[in-house]
Design a protein around this motif. Structure first.
Motif, PDB file in Angstrom:
ATOM      1  N   ASP B  96      39.439  46.900  41.226  1.00 34.84           N
ATOM      2  CA  ASP B  96      39.241  47.986  42.272  1.00 34.84           C
ATOM      3  C   ASP B  96      38.684  47.442  43.366  1.00 34.84           C
ATOM      4  O   ASP B  96      37.998  48.154  44.356  1.00 34.84           O
ATOM      5  N   ASP B  97      38.567  46.198  43.682  1.00 30.35           N
ATOM      6  CA  ASP B  97      37.854  45.643  45.070  1.00 30.35           C
ATOM      7  C   ASP B  97      38.167  46.175  46.192  1.00 30.35           C
ATOM      8  O   ASP B  97      39.275  46.294  46.478  1.00 30.35           O
ATOM      9  N   GLY B 115      42.962  46.826  36.568  1.00 32.63           N
ATOM     10  CA  GLY B 115      42.036  47.008  35.411  1.00 32.63           C
ATOM     11  C   GLY B 115      41.807  45.530  34.875  1.00 32.63           C
ATOM     12  O   GLY B 115      42.186  44.398  35.517  1.00 32.63           O
ATOM     13  N   ARG B 116      41.160  45.699  33.629  1.00 31.04           N
ATOM     14  CA  ARG B 116      41.096  44.401  32.977  1.00 31.04           C
ATOM     15  C   ARG B 116      42.418  43.647  32.519  1.00 31.04           C
ATOM     16  O   ARG B 116      43.436  44.350  32.522  1.00 31.04           O
ATOM     17  N   SER B 117      42.325  42.453  31.978  1.00 26.84           N
ATOM     18  CA  SER B 117      43.444  41.818  31.549  1.00 26.84           C
ATOM     19  C   SER B 117      43.355  41.952  29.978  1.00 26.84           C
ATOM     20  O   SER B 117      42.129  41.938  29.300  1.00 26.84           O
ATOM     21  N   ASP B 118      44.387  42.209  29.209  1.00 26.38           N
ATOM     22  CA  ASP B 118      44.681  42.337  27.816  1.00 26.38           C
ATOM     23  C   ASP B 118      45.055  40.917  27.433  1.00 26.38           C
ATOM     24  O   ASP B 118      45.457  40.810  25.969  1.00 26.38           O
ATOM     25  N   GLY B 119      45.341  40.138  28.130  1.00 26.57           N
ATOM     26  CA  GLY B 119      45.741  38.628  27.912  1.00 26.57           C
ATOM     27  C   GLY B 119      47.328  38.514  27.872  1.00 26.57           C
ATOM     28  O   GLY B 119      47.938  37.438  27.641  1.00 26.57           O
ATOM     29  N   GLN B 120      47.929  39.495  28.319  1.00 26.10           N
ATOM     30  CA  GLN B 120      49.341  39.238  28.739  1.00 26.10           C
ATOM     31  C   GLN B 120      49.734  39.240  30.171  1.00 26.10           C
ATOM     32  O   GLN B 120      50.877  38.982  30.427  1.00 26.10           O
ATOM     33  N   ASP B 121      48.521  38.999  30.931  1.00 21.55           N
ATOM     34  CA  ASP B 121      49.117  38.980  32.271  1.00 21.55           C
ATOM     35  C   ASP B 121      49.404  37.326  32.830  1.00 21.55           C
ATOM     36  O   ASP B 121      48.489  36.646  32.324  1.00 21.55           O
ATOM     37  N   LEU B 122      50.378  37.422  33.526  1.00 27.18           N
ATOM     38  CA  LEU B 122      50.881  35.993  34.000  1.00 27.18           C
ATOM     39  C   LEU B 122      49.995  35.781  35.174  1.00 27.18           C
ATOM     40  O   LEU B 122      49.462  34.270  35.323  1.00 27.18           O
ATOM     41  N   VAL B 123      49.697  36.496  35.954  1.00 22.20           N
ATOM     42  CA  VAL B 123      48.998  36.144  37.275  1.00 22.20           C
ATOM     43  C   VAL B 123      47.971  37.559  37.640  1.00 22.20           C
ATOM     44  O   VAL B 123      48.058  38.698  37.439  1.00 22.20           O
ATOM     45  N   ALA B 124      46.763  36.999  37.981  1.00 25.28           N
ATOM     46  CA  ALA B 124      45.783  37.938  38.439  1.00 25.28           C
ATOM     47  C   ALA B 124      45.162  37.544  39.730  1.00 25.28           C
ATOM     48  O   ALA B 124      45.181  36.428  40.220  1.00 25.28           O
ATOM     49  N   VAL B 125      44.783  38.536  40.622  1.00 26.48           N
ATOM     50  CA  VAL B 125      43.973  38.260  41.879  1.00 26.48           C
ATOM     51  C   VAL B 125      42.765  38.974  41.677  1.00 26.48           C
ATOM     52  O   VAL B 125      42.436  40.189  41.277  1.00 26.48           O
ATOM     53  N   ASN B 126      41.727  38.226  42.002  1.00 25.70           N
ATOM     54  CA  ASN B 126      40.287  38.597  42.080  1.00 25.70           C
ATOM     55  C   ASN B 126      39.723  38.241  43.405  1.00 25.70           C
ATOM     56  O   ASN B 126      40.156  37.169  44.194  1.00 25.70           O
ATOM     57  N   HIS B 127      38.883  38.773  44.077  1.00 27.56           N
ATOM     58  CA  HIS B 127      38.148  38.448  44.978  1.00 27.56           C
ATOM     59  C   HIS B 127      36.759  37.626  44.822  1.00 27.56           C
ATOM     60  O   HIS B 127      35.904  38.096  43.899  1.00 27.56           O
ATOM     61  N   ALA B 128      36.376  36.602  45.495  1.00 28.84           N
ATOM     62  CA  ALA B 128      35.364  35.959  45.314  1.00 28.84           C
ATOM     63  C   ALA B 128      33.993  36.375  45.701  1.00 28.84           C
ATOM     64  O   ALA B 128      34.078  36.919  46.996  1.00 28.84           O
ATOM     65  N   PHE B 129      32.770  36.304  45.258  1.00 30.51           N
ATOM     66  CA  PHE B 129      31.554  36.730  45.974  1.00 30.51           C
ATOM     67  C   PHE B 129      31.320  35.661  46.756  1.00 30.51           C
ATOM     68  O   PHE B 129      30.792  35.837  47.937  1.00 30.51           O
ATOM     69  N   ALA B 130      31.446  34.359  46.458  1.00 31.22           N
ATOM     70  CA  ALA B 130      31.367  33.058  47.641  1.00 31.22           C
ATOM     71  C   ALA B 130      31.917  31.957  46.959  1.00 31.22           C
ATOM     72  O   ALA B 130      32.520  31.930  46.065  1.00 31.22           O
ATOM     73  N   GLY B 131      32.025  31.143  47.929  1.00 38.07           N
ATOM     74  CA  GLY B 131      32.343  29.537  47.676  1.00 38.07           C
ATOM     75  C   GLY B 131      31.371  28.773  48.115  1.00 38.07           C
ATOM     76  O   GLY B 131      30.846  28.664  49.076  1.00 38.07           O
ATOM     77  N   THR B 139      32.337  31.329  43.337  1.00 37.57           N
ATOM     78  CA  THR B 139      31.390  32.359  42.371  1.00 37.57           C
ATOM     79  C   THR B 139      31.856  33.834  42.393  1.00 37.57           C
ATOM     80  O   THR B 139      32.396  34.305  43.259  1.00 37.57           O
ATOM     81  N   MET B 140      32.272  33.903  41.031  1.00 35.89           N
ATOM     82  CA  MET B 140      32.820  35.266  40.789  1.00 35.89           C
ATOM     83  C   MET B 140      31.764  36.227  40.142  1.00 35.89           C
ATOM     84  O   MET B 140      31.103  35.920  39.066  1.00 35.89           O
ATOM     85  N   THR B 141      31.921  37.578  40.556  1.00 31.81           N
ATOM     86  CA  THR B 141      30.894  38.596  39.938  1.00 31.81           C
ATOM     87  C   THR B 141      31.511  39.575  39.162  1.00 31.81           C
ATOM     88  O   THR B 141      32.580  40.017  39.816  1.00 31.81           O
ATOM     89  N   SER B 142      31.023  39.864  38.019  1.00 33.87           N
ATOM     90  CA  SER B 142      31.802  40.858  37.306  1.00 33.87           C
ATOM     91  C   SER B 142      31.696  42.201  37.852  1.00 33.87           C
ATOM     92  O   SER B 142      30.469  42.561  38.451  1.00 33.87           O
ATOM     93  N   GLY B 143      32.388  43.283  37.081  1.00 29.67           N
ATOM     94  CA  GLY B 143      32.431  44.522  37.660  1.00 29.67           C
ATOM     95  C   GLY B 143      33.803  45.007  37.589  1.00 29.67           C
ATOM     96  O   GLY B 143      34.830  44.277  37.481  1.00 29.67           O
ATOM     97  N   PRO B 144      33.947  46.459  37.820  1.00 32.19           N
ATOM     98  CA  PRO B 144      35.242  46.996  37.620  1.00 32.19           C
ATOM     99  C   PRO B 144      35.985  46.774  39.310  1.00 32.19           C
ATOM    100  O   PRO B 144      37.468  46.605  39.237  1.00 32.19           O
ATOM    101  N   GLU B 145      35.403  46.012  40.253  1.00 29.13           N
ATOM    102  CA  GLU B 145      36.065  45.425  41.358  1.00 29.13           C
ATOM    103  C   GLU B 145      36.663  44.100  40.817  1.00 29.13           C
ATOM    104  O   GLU B 145      38.006  44.009  41.381  1.00 29.13           O
ATOM    105  N   ASN B 146      36.302  43.296  40.154  1.00 29.36           N
ATOM    106  CA  ASN B 146      36.710  42.212  39.908  1.00 29.36           C
ATOM    107  C   ASN B 146      36.264  41.625  38.278  1.00 29.36           C
ATOM    108  O   ASN B 146      35.691  40.891  38.147  1.00 29.36           O
ATOM    109  N   PRO B 147      37.448  42.253  37.426  1.00 28.93           N
ATOM    110  CA  PRO B 147      36.754  42.233  36.029  1.00 28.93           C
ATOM    111  C   PRO B 147      36.965  40.725  35.552  1.00 28.93           C
ATOM    112  O   PRO B 147      37.814  39.808  35.892  1.00 28.93           O
ATOM    113  N   SER B 148      36.040  40.269  34.763  1.00 31.65           N
ATOM    114  CA  SER B 148      35.687  38.866  34.283  1.00 31.65           C
ATOM    115  C   SER B 148      36.853  38.274  33.514  1.00 31.65           C
ATOM    116  O   SER B 148      37.466  37.393  34.040  1.00 31.65           O
ATOM    117  N   THR B 149      37.862  39.379  32.873  1.00 32.44           N
ATOM    118  CA  THR B 149      38.957  38.903  32.207  1.00 32.44           C
ATOM    119  C   THR B 149      39.822  38.212  33.161  1.00 32.44           C
ATOM    120  O   THR B 149      40.834  37.458  32.567  1.00 32.44           O
TER     121      THR B 149
END
Ligand code: SF4
Lengths: 477, 223
Positions: B96-97, B115-131, B139-149
């Motif tokens: 939800d970022d 949402g989170r991954s259940d292991g079936q997703d081929l591709v995911a997009v997350n937003h980094a906190f920093a590089g 650096t990735m931070t957990s939360g509903p915005e960018n689920p760790s899975t």
């Protein structure tokens, strides 16, 4: 040099290791890979040597104030909603973990690579309680299939070749097509990935070690390249960390200093692929992460090492560089050391943890060439500590007479530093030359000393469980 | 005596202290509060273009791929283009970022689930906190915005990173994290990610895609 073999067992073991073509071929990978990669990556960072000093100083400072940092760490874990369990002994640590697993009705447990888990014999305890432990680090998974202990602290299956792994996979993965092609390492990796992916999704509890615990934030840190430990602690409803007391460091800045030397020393990478910082269970708004977070903190003899010569050993960050650079380790592999910690670090640590009567001979597995100390990222004086054990061993008269004459021989050189340096440097060149194109050592000169006088525990003669039982029966702490 | 008490008693006996000594407590308190930086390598002490270049070089050395785009509005097309070039289905998962949500995904043919991954997703997009430029580390931070899975389970991980979030060293990154979360506080999970998953456990042969993503693609957003 005259050969005075005092232990038929050692003779057999050393002989077997040196004649074992599979082992010698596999050990060639250690000699070639690790050393060059570490040297190259260290050369790229001008501050590398100064960072080693910094890492050493941080560890020393923390050890001097270990009680206070552990208290602070515990406070922060609790504040983040986690639970800390203290374990004096391996037995208490196993019980703490089993209690949690039983309470949540765990049937399958995934595991990230943890030397502490090996130290306490956790898998056997889980199995005895009808809980299935699944190692997820590829190397650790392979040796679990084989019923072995790791032969290296960061590359547990480094003593094996691909063909051996292939036959293990065919033996165990019977649900897969027997005709499948597994001739390439990548096919083995893909197969393991598939098999373990299902385990990650099905596991009730994930157990990981910790490379560090951070007092400032109550955080546990693991470092992996595969992402296995990270999945282990993210997927199941319960995450249990098992770590020993000396893993704590004060702050995020301190851990960053040490991380700069860890991967470089271990695998020759600038940074490992995954460094995961976990603090407490999932937050109310989180969509993933474990619902429970536990840390089991193990002493197992370490608190008694503080304030002694062996306190230095508690700086160890388990990078494996000392064994990667050890000519003795290269020659005989990790299993010859007979317990979970091999190489120079094992030779110093094992007697402290399981008793000098059980492992007091390990410090003899050294040519005193000093390469281990020269690469140790936290500058542990490993040869000096091995010498201390030898002296204690000597005082305790635990060694057979022939060993004492061996020590006498060594003492002659030790009292004559120039001669000693000369002897060891000549010996090192000799070793390098001997190992150069044959890829293995038929004999170990210099401390022909070493092969001549030493007594090793049987590496494959007893299972880990048997060793464990007899060790406990022997009253080791 | 409880296990805990005995361990602390043992520690203090070995150290020859009582634990109540004010100077010792002060030293520890001081260190925890001031969090001294130690030695920060020169390598990352760059600004502007040089810093971005170092990040790219280091990330690529760790076998990540990096593409630069001119602004957030160009991200969806860059993601779609990457999937096309890699022969991947036009399907992604993300959290939800808000920064990702503000991008014009509707202008692409991408099918997006949340949402989170259940292991079936081929591709995911997350937003980094920093590089972190010194090692090309995200650096990735957990939360509903960018689920760790989403960082760990998909075969292909795509990470969006704002150029203004690229810093030279870990210490600068921690300072930013403290600003956001508070001193002594952490998100449940912080993942540092340097390149795609790999293993060398079989004959020390380096292979990508052990358990985590086989590929790590970084979309670096300028402006
Ligand atoms: S003793 Fe030093 S070189 Fe050996 S594993 Fe420990 S930290 Fe690494």
């Amino acid at each position: 040099m005259t050969v005075h073999v005092t232990s038929p067992k050692f003779k057999d073991n050393a002989h077997r290791a040196l004649q074992d073509e599979q082992l010698q071929k596999a050990m060639g990978n250690v000699r070639q890979g690790f050393i060059d990669r570490r040297a190259a990556v260290a050369a790229k960072l001008p501050e590398f040597e100064a960072l080693r000093d910094s890492a050493r100083d941080i560890k020393n400072h923390t050890l001097q104030h270990l009680d206070l940092y552990l208290e602070q760490y515990e406070r922060r874990v609790t504040a983040a909603g986690g639970h800390v369990h203290w374990a004096r002994t391996a037995d208490e640590a196993r019980r703490a973990i089993l209690d949690i697993c039983k309470r949540v009705g765990a049937r399958t447990v995934t595991k990230g690579k943890s030397m502490i888990s090996e130290e306490i014999g956790l898998n056997a305890a889980l199995e005895a309680a009808n809980i299935r432990p699944v190692e997820t680090d590829l190397g650790e998974y392979i040796i679990q299939l084989r019923g072995e202990i790791p032969s290296h602290i960061i590359a547990p299956a480094v003593h094996l070749n691909a063909t051996q792994v292939e036959s293990d996979f065919r033996r165990v993965h019977t649900h897969l097509d027997p005709q499948r092609d597994l001739s390439q390492p990548v096919q083995l990796l893909t197969e393991a990935r598939g098999v373990l992916r299902d385990r990650f999704l099905a596991a009730d509890v994930g157990i990981t070690g910790a490379n560090f615990l951070i007092a400032e934030t109550g955080t546990s840190v693991i470092v992996t390249n595969e992402g296995n430990g990270d999945l282990t602690q993210t997927m199941p409803k319960v995450h249990i960390v098992i770590a020993s007391i000396e893993k704590v460091v004060p702050t995020l800045e301190d851990v960053s200093q040490i991380l700069r030397v860890l991967a470089r020393s271990a695998t020759g990478q600038e940074m490992s692929v995954y460094t995961t910082f976990s603090t407490g269970p999932r937050r109310p708004e989180d969509v993933d992460g474990p619902e429970e977070y536990h840390v089991v903190i193990l002493d197992n003899g370490r608190s008694s090492m503080l304030g002694t010569t062996f306190q230095d050993m508690l700086r160890c960050i388990r990078c494996g560089a000392c064994m990667n650079h050890c000519p003795v380790y290269h020659a005989v592999g990790g299993h010859a050391y007979g317990w979970v910690y091999p190489g120079p670090m094992g030779a110093v640590l094992s007697p402290s943890l399981i008793g000098v009567d059980k492992a007091g001979h390990l410090p003899n597995a050294s040519t005193f060439c000093g390469r281990c100390e020269s690469v140790c990222p936290v500058r542990i004086p490993l040869p000096k500590l091995m010498r201390h054990w030898r002296e204690r061993e000597f005082e305790r008269h635990l060694q057979p007479a022939t060993f004492r004459s061996g020590l006498g021989f060594w003492a002659y050189f030790a009292k004559r530093p120039r001669l000693y340096r000369l002897a060891t440097s000549v010996a090192m060149r000799g070793l390098a030359w001997l190992g150069r194109d044959k890829g293995r050592f038929k004999t170990l000169p210099l401390a022909g000393g070493w092969t001549d006088f030493r007594d090793f525990p049987a590496p494959q003669g007893a299972t880990f469980q048997d060793q464990w039982k007899s060790r406990r029966a022997g009253g080791a702490k | 005596m409880s296990a805990r008490d005995e361990i602390f008693a043992n520690l203090r006996r070995s150290l020859g202290v009582k634990g109540s000594e004010a100077p010792r407590r002060h030293v520890v308190q001081e260190r925890l509060e001031s969090a001294p930086k130690g030695l920060v390598p020169q390598r990352g002490q760059l600004i502007g273009e040089g810093l971005i270049e170092l990040f790219k070089t280091q990330a690529e050395a760790a076998m990540a791929s990096v593409v630069e785009v001119d602004g957030p509005m160009a991200v969806p097309e860059a993601v779609a283009e990457y999937l096309r070039a890699s022969n991947l289905p036009a399907r992604i998962k993300m959290g939800d970022d808000l920064r990702l949500a503000a991008m014009p995904w509707g202008e692409t043919a991408l099918e997006i689930s949340k949402g989170r991954s259940d292991g079936q997703d081929l591709v995911a997009v997350n937003h980094a906190f920093a590089g972190v430029a010194e090692t090309g580390t995200l650096t990735m931070t957990s939360g509903p915005e960018n689920p760790s899975t989403l960082n760990l389970l998909p075969d292909y991980a795509i990470v969006v990173l704002s150029a203004k979030d690229v810093v030279g060293d870990y210490e600068t990154m921690w300072a930013r994290l403290r600003d956001e979360y508070g001193k002594g506080q952490m998100p449940r999970t912080v993942n540092w990610i340097t390149g795609p998953s790999r293993s060398a456990d079989i004959e020390q042969t380096l292979l990508l895609g052990a358990h985590g993503p086989r590929s790590l693609h970084i979309v670096l957003v300028n402006g």
